[in-house]
Enzyme design. Sequence first.
Site, PDB file in Angstrom:
ATOM      1  N   GLU A   1     -57.740  29.449  26.814  1.00 35.42           N
ATOM      2  CA  GLU A   1     -58.733  28.397  27.043  1.00 35.42           C
ATOM      3  C   GLU A   1     -58.995  28.284  28.531  1.00 35.42           C
ATOM      4  O   GLU A   1     -58.468  29.070  29.324  1.00 35.42           O
ATOM      5  CB  GLU A   1     -58.231  27.065  26.491  1.00 35.42           C
ATOM      6  CG  GLU A   1     -56.926  26.596  27.128  1.00 35.42           C
ATOM      7  CD  GLU A   1     -56.379  25.323  26.495  1.00 35.42           C
ATOM      8  OE1 GLU A   1     -57.129  24.604  25.825  1.00 35.42           O
ATOM      9  OE2 GLU A   1     -55.175  25.043  26.709  1.00 35.42           O
TER      10      GLU A   1
ATOM     11  N   LEU B   1     -54.923  23.266  23.992  1.00 37.39           N
ATOM     12  CA  LEU B   1     -55.140  21.879  23.610  1.00 37.39           C
ATOM     13  C   LEU B   1     -56.122  21.834  22.442  1.00 37.39           C
ATOM     14  O   LEU B   1     -57.164  22.501  22.487  1.00 37.39           O
ATOM     15  CB  LEU B   1     -55.718  21.095  24.792  1.00 37.39           C
ATOM     16  CG  LEU B   1     -55.922  19.598  24.549  1.00 37.39           C
ATOM     17  CD1 LEU B   1     -54.581  18.873  24.509  1.00 37.39           C
ATOM     18  CD2 LEU B   1     -56.823  18.994  25.617  1.00 37.39           C
TER      19      LEU B   1
END
Length: 280
Positions: A179, A203
């Site tokens: 990410e 996340l």
Amino acid sequence: MAEIVYLNGNFVLKNEAFVSPEDRGFNFADGIYEVIKYYGGKPFRYADHMDRLRRSLREISIDFDNLDQFEVVFQTLLEQNGLANQEAGVYLQITRGSHTRIHQFPESIKPTVYATAFPFSSKWDQLKNGVKVITTEDIRWLRCDIKSISLLPNVLAAEKAYEQNAVEAIFIRNGMVTEGSHSSFMAVKNGVVYTHPDSNLILPGITKIVIREICKTNNIPLVEEPIPASELMAMEEMMIIGSGSEVTPIVRLDESLVGDGKPGQVTLLIQEKFFELTKR
């Protein structure tokens, strides 16, 4: 206008808000946070943010369950700071609390709760024209699924991006894309959207939940599996997504153009559908 913040049950002037130097957030980064965006005075995906907050608290064993208060707290912050009925954000941080410095969890400790409101306008130039990002090694810990205030690796990556005139750093761990330093990452090839599956390595993004729904509603294939870094430049489109990024096209990765160097059609469709939802 003097800024008003919320600290441990009270609304106070920001320059009069004080936290103990013994706070475990200060000493150990022992805490979690959330950022919620408001469109026209209304929170976007408030329940999803609260669910993630609740999970983060549970994962690091902070005993705090009075979350029902925050909807009113946040609205009050927006109103007292002249931010109601516009694009704004609320930052909430909960640490384990203050105690003489010891590594194990102290007994009988009360969490420190802090919240602030701030202007949070969409970056329309980036949304329209796309941005440059860089890649960097993912040196973070193995519980990236917790929205921890311990963000030093993210800060280092973001600074590296800034030094290279990029807006975001995309993490690579063991040859796979995870990410961004402050966003989720998606790529498109042959009309199919690819993104890393939720796990301890990333996340669980709230905007990612929204895009799952958009893809399903608009018959856009979505595959949640790790993208090999070696295959990144074979991707035709890329985007960073999040409360701040919203749906931002990536047009340059490191020193290479993504696709034809312009925002891609699938990205723009997802972006259009995203903003239709925020307007509601």
